[in-house]
Design a protein around this motif. Structure first.
Motif, PDB file in Angstrom:
ATOM      1  N   ASP A 115       0.898  -1.363  -0.094  1.00  0.00           N
ATOM      2  CA  ASP A 115      -0.449  -0.181   0.148  1.00  0.00           C
ATOM      3  C   ASP A 115       0.958   1.356  -0.338  1.00  0.00           C
ATOM      4  OD1 ASP A 115       0.784   0.555   2.496  1.00  0.00           O
ATOM      5  OD2 ASP A 115      -1.023   0.067   3.364  1.00  0.00           O
ATOM      6  N   SER A 116      -0.049   2.405  -0.266  1.00  0.00           N
ATOM      7  CA  SER A 116       0.867   3.901   0.088  1.00  0.00           C
ATOM      8  C   SER A 116       1.805   4.024   1.028  1.00  0.00           C
ATOM      9  CB  SER A 116       0.182   4.971  -0.342  1.00  0.00           C
ATOM     10  OG  SER A 116      -0.694   4.322   1.146  1.00  0.00           O
ATOM     11  N   SER A 117       1.779   3.293   2.168  1.00  0.00           N
ATOM     12  CA  SER A 117       2.694   3.543   3.206  1.00  0.00           C
ATOM     13  C   SER A 117       3.766   2.513   2.813  1.00  0.00           C
ATOM     14  CB  SER A 117       2.315   3.099   4.699  1.00  0.00           C
ATOM     15  OG  SER A 117       1.501   2.005   4.719  1.00  0.00           O
ATOM     16  N   GLY A 118       3.431   1.696   1.919  1.00  0.00           N
ATOM     17  CA  GLY A 118       5.101   0.578   1.887  1.00  0.00           C
ATOM     18  C   GLY A 118       4.849  -1.006   2.249  1.00  0.00           C
ATOM     19  N   ILE A 119       3.997  -1.246   2.820  1.00  0.00           N
ATOM     20  CA  ILE A 119       3.534  -2.325   3.724  1.00  0.00           C
ATOM     21  C   ILE A 119       2.593  -3.573   2.786  1.00  0.00           C
ATOM     22  CG2 ILE A 119       1.678  -3.803   5.329  1.00  0.00           C
ATOM     23  CD1 ILE A 119       1.487  -0.868   6.738  1.00  0.00           C
ATOM     24  N   ILE A 120       3.894  -4.515   2.946  1.00  0.00           N
ATOM     25  CA  ILE A 120       2.930  -5.372   1.884  1.00  0.00           C
ATOM     26  C   ILE A 120       2.103  -6.443   2.408  1.00  0.00           C
ATOM     27  CG2 ILE A 120       4.209  -7.623   0.676  1.00  0.00           C
ATOM     28  CD1 ILE A 120       6.861  -6.286   1.212  1.00  0.00           C
ATOM     29  N   LEU A 121       1.141  -5.545   1.410  1.00  0.00           N
ATOM     30  CA  LEU A 121      -0.728  -6.502   1.543  1.00  0.00           C
ATOM     31  C   LEU A 121      -0.256  -8.154   0.874  1.00  0.00           C
ATOM     32  CD1 LEU A 121      -2.415  -3.703   0.056  1.00  0.00           C
ATOM     33  CD2 LEU A 121      -1.775  -4.475   2.565  1.00  0.00           C
ATOM     34  N   TYR A 122       0.824  -8.326  -0.137  1.00  0.00           N
ATOM     35  CA  TYR A 122       0.844  -9.397  -1.206  1.00  0.00           C
ATOM     36  C   TYR A 122       1.734  -9.690  -1.315  1.00  0.00           C
ATOM     37  CZ  TYR A 122       0.080 -13.046  -4.182  1.00  0.00           C
ATOM     38  OH  TYR A 122       0.106 -14.231  -5.486  1.00  0.00           O
ATOM     39  N   ALA A 123       2.559 -10.568  -0.889  1.00  0.00           N
ATOM     40  CA  ALA A 123       3.833 -11.555  -1.651  1.00  0.00           C
ATOM     41  C   ALA A 123       3.900 -12.636  -2.669  1.00  0.00           C
ATOM     42  CB  ALA A 123       4.688 -11.506  -1.180  1.00  0.00           C
ATOM     43  N   ASP A 159      -5.111   0.053  -7.877  1.00  0.00           N
ATOM     44  CA  ASP A 159      -6.234   0.420  -6.931  1.00  0.00           C
ATOM     45  C   ASP A 159      -6.105  -1.067  -6.053  1.00  0.00           C
ATOM     46  OD1 ASP A 159      -5.901   3.051  -8.655  1.00  0.00           O
ATOM     47  OD2 ASP A 159      -7.873   1.697  -9.492  1.00  0.00           O
ATOM     48  N   LEU A 160      -6.265   0.334  -4.602  1.00  0.00           N
ATOM     49  CA  LEU A 160      -6.259  -1.328  -3.534  1.00  0.00           C
ATOM     50  C   LEU A 160      -7.731  -1.059  -3.263  1.00  0.00           C
ATOM     51  CD1 LEU A 160      -3.682  -1.265  -1.118  1.00  0.00           C
ATOM     52  CD2 LEU A 160      -4.369  -3.108  -3.385  1.00  0.00           C
ATOM     53  N   GLU A 161      -8.628  -1.792  -1.820  1.00  0.00           N
ATOM     54  CA  GLU A 161      -9.885  -1.846  -1.799  1.00  0.00           C
ATOM     55  C   GLU A 161     -10.258  -0.090  -0.697  1.00  0.00           C
ATOM     56  OE1 GLU A 161     -13.792  -3.460  -0.109  1.00  0.00           O
ATOM     57  OE2 GLU A 161     -12.256  -3.688  -1.204  1.00  0.00           O
ATOM     58  N   ASN A 162     -11.081   0.549  -2.049  1.00  0.00           N
ATOM     59  CA  ASN A 162     -12.089   1.817  -1.222  1.00  0.00           C
ATOM     60  C   ASN A 162     -11.029   2.838  -2.118  1.00  0.00           C
ATOM     61  OD1 ASN A 162     -13.288   0.591   1.086  1.00  0.00           O
ATOM     62  ND2 ASN A 162     -11.662   1.067   2.411  1.00  0.00           N
ATOM     63  N   ASP A 163     -10.149   1.939  -3.351  1.00  0.00           N
ATOM     64  CA  ASP A 163     -10.448   3.115  -4.349  1.00  0.00           C
ATOM     65  C   ASP A 163      -8.300   3.896  -3.349  1.00  0.00           C
ATOM     66  OD1 ASP A 163     -11.923   2.628  -6.035  1.00  0.00           O
ATOM     67  OD2 ASP A 163     -12.705   4.629  -5.837  1.00  0.00           O
ATOM     68  N   LYS A 164      -7.992   2.974  -1.751  1.00  0.00           N
ATOM     69  CA  LYS A 164      -6.480   3.412  -1.904  1.00  0.00           C
ATOM     70  C   LYS A 164      -5.507   3.138  -2.977  1.00  0.00           C
ATOM     71  CE  LYS A 164      -7.828   4.183   3.043  1.00  0.00           C
ATOM     72  NZ  LYS A 164      -7.100   3.329   4.080  1.00  0.00           N
ATOM     73  N   PRO A 165      -4.874   3.947  -3.105  1.00  0.00           N
ATOM     74  CA  PRO A 165      -3.669   3.621  -3.740  1.00  0.00           C
ATOM     75  C   PRO A 165      -2.367   2.807  -3.588  1.00  0.00           C
ATOM     76  CG  PRO A 165      -3.409   5.914  -3.521  1.00  0.00           C
ATOM     77  CD  PRO A 165      -4.298   5.083  -2.256  1.00  0.00           C
ATOM     78  N   GLY A 166      -1.952   1.808  -4.519  1.00  0.00           N
ATOM     79  CA  GLY A 166      -1.110   0.962  -3.677  1.00  0.00           C
ATOM     80  C   GLY A 166      -0.299   0.412  -5.420  1.00  0.00           C
ATOM     81  N   MET A 167       0.724  -0.324  -4.965  1.00  0.00           N
ATOM     82  CA  MET A 167       1.554  -0.595  -6.107  1.00  0.00           C
ATOM     83  C   MET A 167       1.650  -1.894  -6.663  1.00  0.00           C
ATOM     84  SD  MET A 167       3.282   2.150  -8.021  1.00  0.00           S
ATOM     85  CE  MET A 167       3.137   3.459  -6.588  1.00  0.00           C
TER      86      MET A 167
END
Lengths: 119, 693
Positions: free
Chosen positions: B74-82, B151-159
């Protein structure tokens, strides 16, 4: 009356033969071998002077200049005679009327004398 | 009141926990296998639902099974998936990876690049960069990171990020690069080897064709390994290669050569020989000849830097040395001679630089060698004479013509004495001037004698003129007398006498002029005069002397001429008199004048006896007369034309003759019209030259 001519040359032979030449042509000629006598010349001035450039003891040029300066003698025609190649120039410088180079032709001498005496 | 938990309650709680664990594991599995589209995470702030928008089961399977790492953060750099690939790459169990910070797996030195990659990627499209990733336990490895916004849940930006391990590729690349390098090296080596071979060939060629003597000696016995053709020739083509020098060239024994070679071999110091005399058996016939060499003996070394031989490089200078010895010998003889003659003697280089004077020069001038060297001699010259001396000397240096001149040189006593100076060029076999040889002869005694002679002649001719004048006058008086008497015979005799007296007069005049010419005392009084006027006067005078001849005038337009009128008149008189004298049987004589540029030319043409071609250039010499059977009829000392030509020369003109035997002669002379102007120009030129000295 015949014209009087004075011949001045330190060589007696020249004086003698020039006198003969002129006398043959009917002139009255007096002569001198001593330049000094010309300086002392008074009264009986000649009608023409034949003057050698080198007179022993006297410089013909000086005599010429002296006579040409003096009032009484300045009208006497002077013909200078010389064995020097530069006779013409010397005569001119001294103020002479004409010059004759030695040796000369009798004819030349008589022509020149006639020319100046008659004018 | 806190209630004590019963055994039953604890068992139930345990089962519940186990159940939740299983559920969680199941969820993870489901996510991993793409069976889940969204999941709810209970956090401190309540439950959050994460959905992978557009996620597709097939892709997820693909992602899970690929070797590349796939990460979503996510935008703060926390890995949501790998995926498992990423976990394997970084050597950390998947469980620990999810929820951790992505930057903890990026090499510190690449963090900047990584952040730049992220910011570039946020703009929209996918971006790639090579970035090092940290692998636990083994350190960093190169990796290609490909990042794109998501785009993540709630249209939050991710990478989303795909990482590809490049270490294998890098290794491969390195291998390929190394291979290439070695190939290049090989090529380069080959090229080098070829070049070396070329150079070696060239060197050998040079060796063999060099205009020098080259030989290579090996080992302490100096065995000839190689000798170039010149060297072979020098030793009479003897079979020297492969032999030690003491055997190959035995005649060198006792000449110090072997010893020199031994010393060079021993010390390694090169030996330079200059004009060393070597007695050599050059034809191989046992006869020794003196030969001179400039050479170098240079030790040669093997690859271990140990002396293994000597290179001989020599140039034969026998001819030069012998030539120089000859020159030195003759120079010695010359100097002995030069010191023992009464003249001042000196020698100069081809360019006029005087490098040697005999001692008489220094004795006479009272100078020192240092003052006189080169052009120092100018200080003992008279300033009035110097410009002319310099001009003539420089002309000689330029043209190579001998120099002859009389000029004054100042003695130790500060008195100038006239010296006759003669300088002749000394030439080599090819005719090139190598030096000048000059002598100055004191002619003050001769000059004094000459002066006395001239004075005597001057006085004598002057004195002679006086009696001649009276003899002539007496004769003419006599002529007049006899003419009047009518004695024609006597008149004729006297006329003949007069003609003889005239000849005597002319002879006296010519003698005087010749004396003056030779002593340089013929004086000129130059001025502007009317040239045609003078010609007319002379013709008039001379016409009187001849009844037979008619002197015709053809005068061109000539203005005033700057010269000595009397002297030029003398020349014209002489030419016309000659024309009369040498055309006794013809009547016409033509005198012409014409102007050409800045010169005036006069010619006198007669139709008399003429002059043979061979004698035409001699008529202007002293004492020349047209000779032949009729000699007696042409009187004169032959001085007239000589005097005339000297006058014309002195006036800056030329005199010449065109003639044909039996048909007549035409004498010409020309004169510069305005010599005055030319003189001024020349003076300023000479002045300039002196200033530049």
């Amino acid at each position: 009356m015949s014209k009087k001519i004075l011949v001045a040359d330190d060589d007696p032979a020249i004086v003698d033969c020039v006198k003969m030449m002129l006398e043959l042509d009917g002139y009255e000629v007096s002569t001198t071998v001593d330049g000094e006598t010309i300086f002392k010349m008074e009264k009986e001035y000649p009608d023409l002077l034949l003057l050698d450039i080198w007179m022993s003891g006297q410089d013909g040029r000086e005599i010429c200049k002296y006579l040409k300066k003096k009032k009484l003698t300045q009208n006497i025609p002077i013909i200078m005679i010389s064995a020097n190649k530069d006779a013409k120039r010397i005569a001119k410088e001294a103020g002479a009327d004409d010059f004759i180079a030695k040796p000369f032709e009798m004819e030349d001498v008589l022509n020149k004398v006639r020319h100046y005496v008659n004018n | 009141m806190k209630k004590q938990k019963t055994q039953q309650e604890i068992v139930r709680e345990n089962e519940d926990l186990r159940g939740r664990l299983e559920e969680a594991e199941e969820t993870l599995r489901a996510i991993r296998h793409g069976e889940v589209d969204a999941l709810v995470v209970k956090g401190k702030e309540g439950p959050r639902i994460y959905t992978l928008k557009g996620a597709d089961h097939t892709y997820r399977v693909l992602i899970e099974s690929m070797n590349e790492g796939a990460v979503t953060f996510d935008s703060s750099g926390i890995i949501l998936y790998a995926n498992q690939g990423f976990s394997d790459m970084i050597g950390i169990p998947l469980k620990k990876v999810i929820g951790s910070m992505i930057i903890s797996y990026i090499a510190i030195e690449d963090l900047k690049v990584f952040k730049k990659l992220l910011s570039e990627s946020r703009v929209g499209s996918r971006h790639e960069k090579e970035i090092q990733i940290v692998k636990k336990g083994t350190g960093n490895f190169p990796s290609l990171l490909s990042v794109a916004p998501i785009d993540l849940e709630n249209d939050k930006p991710g990478m989303s990020m795909i990482t590809t391990d490049l270490s294998g590729q890098k290794q491969h690349e390195q291998l390929i690069a190394e291979e290439k390098l070695s190939e290049q090296r090989l090529k380069h080596e080959k090229a080098l080897r070829r070049e070396i071979e070329n150079e070696q060939n060239k060197l050998t060629e040079l060796f063999m064709q060099a205009p020098a003597l080259i030989a290579i000696l090996k080992e302490p016995q100096h065995i000839f390994e190689l000798a170039n053709p010149l060297y072979m020739q020098l030793v009479g083509m003897r079979d020297i290669v492969g032999k030690p020098i003491r055997e190959a060239l035995p005649e060198l024994k006792g000449q110090g050569i072997y010893e020199l070679l031994d010393s060079v071999y021993k010390t390694g110091k090169p030996y330079f020989g200059n004009e060393v005399l070597v007695k050599l058996d050059r034809k191989g016939d046992g006869k020794l000849e003196d030969s001179y060499f400039n050479f170098v003996y240079q030790a040669s070394r093997n690859s271990k830097n140990k002396i293994d031989g000597i290179l001989i490089y020599a140039i034969e200078v026998t001819e030069q040395v012998k030539a120089r010895q000859l020159v030195e010998e003759s120079e010695e003889k010359f100097r002995t001679l030069a010191e023992n003659i009464p003249n001042l003697v000196w020698t100069a280089n081809a360019d006029g630089w005087i490098y040697w004077y005999n001692s008489r020069w220094y004795k006479y001038t009272g100078t020192k060698p240092a003052q006189m060297e080169g052009w120092g001699w100018k200080s003992v010259h008279h300033p009035d004479a110097l410009p002319h001396v310099l001009k003539k000397w420089k002309e000689s240096i330029t043209t190579g013509e001998p120099f002859e001149m009389v000029f004054p040189i100042k003695g130790k006593d500060k008195k100038f004495r006239p010296f006759l100076t003669r300088v002749i060029p000394v030439k080599d076999k090819k005719g090139k001037i190598i030096k000048w040889f000059g002598t100055n002869t004191d002619i003050s005694k001769q000059k004094e004698l000459e002066r006395q002679k001239d004075d005597f002649l001057g006085i004598a001719s002057h004195e002679l003129k006086t009696p001649v004048t009276s003899i002539k006058a007496y004769g003419q008086v006599l002529q007049t007398i006899f003419t009047r008497k009518g004695d024609q015979k006597a008149v004729e005799q006297l006329q003949k006498m007069d003609a003889q007296i005239n000849k005597l007069t002319n002879l006296i005049g010519d003698l005087l002029d010749v004396t003056k010419i030779q002593s340089g005392r013929l004086e000129f009084h130059e001025d502007y005069f009317d040239f045609n006027g003078l010609v007319g006067e002379v013709i008039d005078d001379l016409q009187l002397t001849t009844e037979k001849h008619k002197i015709k005038q053809e005068l061109g337009k000539v203005k005033k001429v700057y010269a000595d009128r009397e002297r030029i008149g003398q020349v014209i008189t002489n030419l016309i008199s000659n024309a009369i004298k040498y055309s006794p049987h013809t009547k016409k004589i033509i005198v012409r004048t014409k102007k050409e540029k800045n010169k005036v030319t006069l010619s006198v043409e007669d139709f008399g006896v003429g002059i043979p071609k061979a004698k035409q250039d001699k008529v202007f010499k002293q004492f020349f007369r047209v000779s032949g059977p009729k000699l007696s009829t042409f009187p004169g000392l032959g001085l007239g034309l000589y005097v005339s030509s000297e006058i014309i020369k002195r006036e800056g003109g030329q005199i010449w003759v065109e003639s044909q035997v039996g048909k007549g002669s035409t004498f010409y002379f020309n004169l510069p019209i305005d010599k005055q102007k030319i003189k001024q120009q020349q003076n300023s030129l000479v002045q300039n030259e002196i200033q530049h000295e």
